[in-house]
Design an enzyme around this catalytic site. Sequence first.
Site, PDB file in Angstrom:
ATOM      1  CB  ALA A 250      -0.902  -0.006   1.226  1.00 30.10           C
ATOM      2  CE  LYS A 251       0.121   7.933  -2.629  1.00 31.62           C
ATOM      3  NZ  LYS A 251       1.529   7.917  -3.035  1.00 31.62           N
ATOM      4  NE  ARG A 252      -1.056   0.733   5.762  1.00 32.30           N
ATOM      5  CZ  ARG A 252      -2.095   0.369   5.014  1.00 32.30           C
ATOM      6  NH1 ARG A 252      -2.704   1.249   4.252  1.00 32.30           N
ATOM      7  NH2 ARG A 252      -2.550  -0.873   5.017  1.00 32.30           N
ATOM      8  CG  ASP A 253       3.466  -0.911   2.713  1.00 35.00           C
ATOM      9  OD1 ASP A 253       3.464  -0.930   3.961  1.00 35.00           O
ATOM     10  OD2 ASP A 253       2.652  -1.541   2.028  1.00 35.00           O
ATOM     11  N   GLY A 254       5.815   3.324   2.032  1.00 37.12           N
ATOM     12  CA  GLY A 254       7.007   4.063   1.618  1.00 37.12           C
ATOM     13  C   GLY A 254       6.935   4.442   0.158  1.00 37.12           C
TER      14      GLY A 254
END
Length: 310
Positions: A250-254
């Site tokens: 997901a986008k929050r993974d960097g």
Amino acid sequence: MSAPTVPPQHPRGAGRYAPSPSGDLHLGNLRTAILAWALARRSDRAFHLRLEDLDRVQEGSAQRQLEDLVAIGLDWDGDVVRQSARGASHAEAIDHLVDRGLVYECYCTRREILEAPSAPHAPPGAYPGTCRDLTEPERAAGRQRMHELRREPALRLRAGTTTWRVHDLWAGEVTGTVDDLVLRRGDGVVAYNLAVVVDDAAAGVDQVTRADDLLSSAPRQAHLAHLLGLPEPGYAHVPLAVNAAGARLAKRDGAVTLRDRLERGESAADVVGHIGDSLGLPGCRRAADVLERWEPGSLSSQPWLVRLAD
Ligand code: GLU
């Protein structure tokens, strides 16, 4: 009402990529897109792009996704299809099912469905059939309740079976659960399962490539195609990309989108290089390199663990 018509097919069929424009494409999405394109081009099929923009659309995302796909070297045949422009065909398909007595109204809330005892052997979340065979007074009470909740009843398919078999390029013959899926949601939006079936058939798609979180949906979609008198496609489900914890990327993974990578000083060619590496093809710089070198039979069935230096 007559059955939806099947358009003239590309002589050798078509593949497609069908992103939801809800944010920038990450490496897993881009890998699936490249593989969908490569499989279609390899087999001399047409390749189509469809934006699944019926809900959860993020402003500007569709345009950015198309730019990103071009940047990694993909091309497609014909105009990009926006699912939101296909309402008439979706409605026609639902009418066709209604005419054959294959649709019923459902007054259940999400919570009621989760809490209802499910049928034996049904997977969690499969619709237990609560509203399938209601009497007319029960339906009237259901409609009244919907009215009070200011919602429309959802429309569900009266499925003719509980299992259906599909063919997947990698998973082989897969028999999966079919339940009374939603055709039109309570908020009036056409359900993904209906739209995907109608839109793929309208574009002559006979090769559905996408991430394997949708493998379990393929049998219900193929069954729906069958009920609509449409050809059932073959499937090619690509393993998901995951983060270090094994969860879906997901986008929050960097820095996992193409744009993030460009900001980090990489090029689109470097990003194609990461995707090539994940396929055991070091040194790829353009999607065409993957097309040339990739052996579909060599694809690992394991998720792609994305590990990038930041
Ligand atoms: N729009 C879906 C997604 O972006 C894919 C649906 C499909 O390929 O059938 O996950």
